[in-house]
Enzyme design. Structure first.
Site, PDB file in Angstrom:
ATOM      1  N   ARG A  81      -7.129  13.797 -16.237  1.00  0.00           N
ATOM      2  CA  ARG A  81      -6.315  14.519 -15.242  1.00  0.00           C
ATOM      3  C   ARG A  81      -5.227  15.335 -15.944  1.00  0.00           C
ATOM      4  O   ARG A  81      -4.932  16.462 -15.543  1.00  0.00           O
ATOM      5  CB  ARG A  81      -5.663  13.537 -14.258  1.00  0.00           C
ATOM      6  CG  ARG A  81      -6.647  12.598 -13.581  1.00  0.00           C
ATOM      7  CD  ARG A  81      -6.909  12.901 -12.121  1.00  0.00           C
ATOM      8  NE  ARG A  81      -8.221  12.386 -11.736  1.00  0.00           N
ATOM      9  CZ  ARG A  81      -8.481  11.171 -11.260  1.00  0.00           C
ATOM     10  NH1 ARG A  81      -7.495  10.333 -11.061  1.00  0.00           N
ATOM     11  NH2 ARG A  81      -9.716  10.815 -10.953  1.00  0.00           N
ATOM     12  N   GLU A 111     -13.324  -3.198  -3.841  1.00  0.00           N
ATOM     13  CA  GLU A 111     -13.564  -1.755  -3.681  1.00  0.00           C
ATOM     14  C   GLU A 111     -15.005  -1.390  -4.040  1.00  0.00           C
ATOM     15  O   GLU A 111     -15.317  -1.149  -5.208  1.00  0.00           O
ATOM     16  CB  GLU A 111     -12.587  -0.953  -4.561  1.00  0.00           C
ATOM     17  CG  GLU A 111     -12.779   0.551  -4.438  1.00  0.00           C
ATOM     18  CD  GLU A 111     -11.813   1.373  -5.309  1.00  0.00           C
ATOM     19  OE1 GLU A 111     -11.111   0.783  -6.154  1.00  0.00           O
ATOM     20  OE2 GLU A 111     -11.782   2.586  -5.135  1.00  0.00           O
ATOM     21  N   LYS A 144     -11.432  -2.082   0.287  1.00  0.00           N
ATOM     22  CA  LYS A 144     -11.086  -0.682  -0.022  1.00  0.00           C
ATOM     23  C   LYS A 144     -12.382   0.123  -0.069  1.00  0.00           C
ATOM     24  O   LYS A 144     -13.033   0.216  -1.113  1.00  0.00           O
ATOM     25  CB  LYS A 144     -10.336  -0.615  -1.353  1.00  0.00           C
ATOM     26  CG  LYS A 144     -10.018   0.814  -1.802  1.00  0.00           C
ATOM     27  CD  LYS A 144      -8.924   0.839  -2.848  1.00  0.00           C
ATOM     28  CE  LYS A 144      -8.743   2.240  -3.404  1.00  0.00           C
ATOM     29  NZ  LYS A 144      -7.520   2.386  -4.184  1.00  0.00           N
ATOM     30  N   SER A 153      -9.569   7.726  -1.543  1.00  0.00           N
ATOM     31  CA  SER A 153      -9.754   9.121  -1.109  1.00  0.00           C
ATOM     32  C   SER A 153     -11.004   9.744  -1.726  1.00  0.00           C
ATOM     33  O   SER A 153     -11.586  10.658  -1.128  1.00  0.00           O
ATOM     34  CB  SER A 153      -8.509   9.962  -1.381  1.00  0.00           C
ATOM     35  OG  SER A 153      -8.141   9.965  -2.735  1.00  0.00           O
ATOM     36  N   GLY A 154     -11.397   9.322  -2.908  1.00  0.00           N
ATOM     37  CA  GLY A 154     -12.714   9.649  -3.442  1.00  0.00           C
ATOM     38  C   GLY A 154     -12.965  11.088  -3.845  1.00  0.00           C
ATOM     39  O   GLY A 154     -14.113  11.461  -4.059  1.00  0.00           O
ATOM     40  N   GLY A 155     -11.919  11.915  -3.908  1.00  0.00           N
ATOM     41  CA  GLY A 155     -12.134  13.319  -4.258  1.00  0.00           C
ATOM     42  C   GLY A 155     -11.958  14.259  -3.069  1.00  0.00           C
ATOM     43  O   GLY A 155     -12.107  15.471  -3.203  1.00  0.00           O
ATOM     44  N   ARG A 161      -5.781  10.116  -5.973  1.00  0.00           N
ATOM     45  CA  ARG A 161      -5.710  11.582  -6.053  1.00  0.00           C
ATOM     46  C   ARG A 161      -5.077  12.214  -4.812  1.00  0.00           C
ATOM     47  O   ARG A 161      -4.305  13.158  -4.924  1.00  0.00           O
ATOM     48  CB  ARG A 161      -7.118  12.162  -6.277  1.00  0.00           C
ATOM     49  CG  ARG A 161      -7.570  12.034  -7.711  1.00  0.00           C
ATOM     50  CD  ARG A 161      -9.055  12.242  -7.840  1.00  0.00           C
ATOM     51  NE  ARG A 161      -9.829  11.124  -7.297  1.00  0.00           N
ATOM     52  CZ  ARG A 161     -11.150  11.078  -7.273  1.00  0.00           C
ATOM     53  NH1 ARG A 161     -11.842  12.095  -7.735  1.00  0.00           N
ATOM     54  NH2 ARG A 161     -11.778  10.017  -6.791  1.00  0.00           N
TER      55      ARG A 161
HETATM   56  P1  13P Z   1      -8.945   7.969  -5.194  1.00  0.00           P
HETATM   57  O1  13P Z   1      -8.100   7.862  -3.955  1.00  0.00           O
HETATM   58  O2  13P Z   1      -8.541   9.099  -6.097  1.00  0.00           O
HETATM   59  O3  13P Z   1     -10.408   7.945  -4.888  1.00  0.00           O
HETATM   60  O4  13P Z   1      -8.674   6.683  -6.048  1.00  0.00           O
HETATM   61  C1  13P Z   1      -8.642   5.457  -5.425  1.00  0.00           C
HETATM   62  C2  13P Z   1      -8.928   4.409  -6.399  1.00  0.00           C
HETATM   63  O5  13P Z   1      -8.217   3.455  -6.499  1.00  0.00           O
HETATM   64  C3  13P Z   1     -10.121   4.536  -7.225  1.00  0.00           C
HETATM   65  O6  13P Z   1     -10.435   3.302  -7.777  1.00  0.00           O
END
Ligand code: 13P
Length: 340
Positions: A33, A177, A219, A261-263, A294
């Site tokens: 990043r 998660e 999650k 959020s996943g992108g 993110r």
């Molecule tokens: P993002 O919200 O960027 O997907 O990251 C969450 C997270 O904890 C990834 O393991």
């Protein structure tokens, strides 16, 4: 099992309309990043970045818990104050990522397995000692023409359940998660089916490993079409598919769900969470909040650029995203608020 302590931590994490901040990027991910943002990839810049985040004034109003990374949990501000102490003073519960990343899953081309069970018991005891009260383990599921396979889903969900059991024994709330990635050209229905399958296997494994569901946080990904799918979905369709999928998979004993959020862009992730609350508020058995990385950090990272003079502006953006996500948890977010 320290059931009372686990339940107490969960209620702190879901208090009010707050949510979680994931700031647990591994060194490799954080450096990636930084590289994209033109920031030098050194331990000092990573420390300074995390200092900028944890010292955001007023963060505790919207953020209930922050997920740290091993490097970060030992770090301190320039003035020598441990980040973990700053978080606690702000009323933010410190958490820790304890998985050790993914590697190729032997025998299953294109699929990953998450590592980190070896030695986990000792690491959890050490993190508890340091003040961490919840943890995170991320399993990665990729959608492709012939994947995910049953072998990959079962191996990953088994590892998640073993991790969760060890956390609970240590008095640490496990965030489980299982992330179904957005990458690919699949449609929303495919994401729905895979997410549901993954969650069914996850809860089966959690039962099998004697995990107390009252002391667990899920999650999940939101249910979305693949990022390169020609047919994208509107906000309400995603909200409805996501909640329907969760209602069909997640037992009511689970106290809370906190999305990754996943992108997705920050605005889209916030709008999706908001739409779920507008439509289903008061009708769901579990609390629904955010645990974004993110979608909270990106605007601030872009402004910070590794420079002291940008800290204040970056912190304002962090606080703004957190406040909008908090509003989304009440179903009171409106895209017009982005411009305020
Ligand atoms: P993002 O919200 O960027 O997907 O990251 C969450 C997270 O904890 C990834 O393991």
């Amino acid at each position: 099992m320290k059931t009372k302590e686990l339940i107490n931590t969960v209620s702190q994490l879901f208090a009010g309309d707050k949510g979680l901040l994931a700031m647990d990027e591994s060194t490799a991910t954080c450096n990636k990043r930084f590289e994209e943002a033109g920031i030098p990839q050194t331990i000092e810049y990573r420390r300074a970045y995390r200092e900028m985040i944890v010292t955001t004034p007023g963060f505790g109003k919207y953020i209930s818990g922050a997920i740290l990374y091993d490097e970060t949990i030992y770090q301190a501000t320039k003035d020598g104050k441990l980040f973990i102490d700053i978080l606690k003073e702000a009323g933010i519960v410190p958490g820790i990522k304890v998985d050790e990343g993914t590697m190729d899953l032997a025998g299953f081309p294109g699929e990953k397995i998450t590592m980190g069970l070896d030695g986990l018991k000792d690491r959890l005891a050490k993190y508890y000692e340091l003040g961490a009260r919840f943890a995170k383990w991320r399993a990665v599921i990729t959608i492709g023409s012939v994947i995910p396979t049953r072998g990959c889903i079962e191996a990953n969900m088994h590892a998640l359940a073993r991790y969760a059991a060890m956390c609970q024994e240590a008095g640490i709330v496990p965030i489980v998660e299982p992330e179904v990635l957005m990458d690919g050209a699949h449609n929303l229905k495919k994401c729905f089916d895979v997410t549901q399958k993954v969650q069914h296997v996850l809860f089966d494994q959690l039962f099998a490993q004697n995990v107390n569901l009252q002391g667990v946080i899920l999650k999940p990904n939101m249910v979305l079409p693949g990022s390169s799918s020609p047919k994208q979905a509107d906000i309400d369709t995603v909200a409805e598919a996501t909640v329907t999928c969760l209602l069909e998979s997640v037992p009511a004993a689970v106290p809370g769900i906190a999305f990754l959020s996943g992108g997705q862009s920050p605005e889209t992730a916030t709008a999706h969470l908001n739409a779920m609350h507008v439509k289903y508020r008061g009708k769901l058995p579990w609390a629904l909040t955010f645990s974004f990385a993110r979608a909270i950090q990106q605007p601030a990272l872009d402004v910070w650029k590794g420079k002291d003079e940008n800290v204040k502006a970056a912190q304002q953006l962090l606080l703004k995203r957190a406040s909008l996500d908090d509003a989304a948890r009440r179903g009171q977010y409106n895209p017009a608020m982005e411009k305020e």
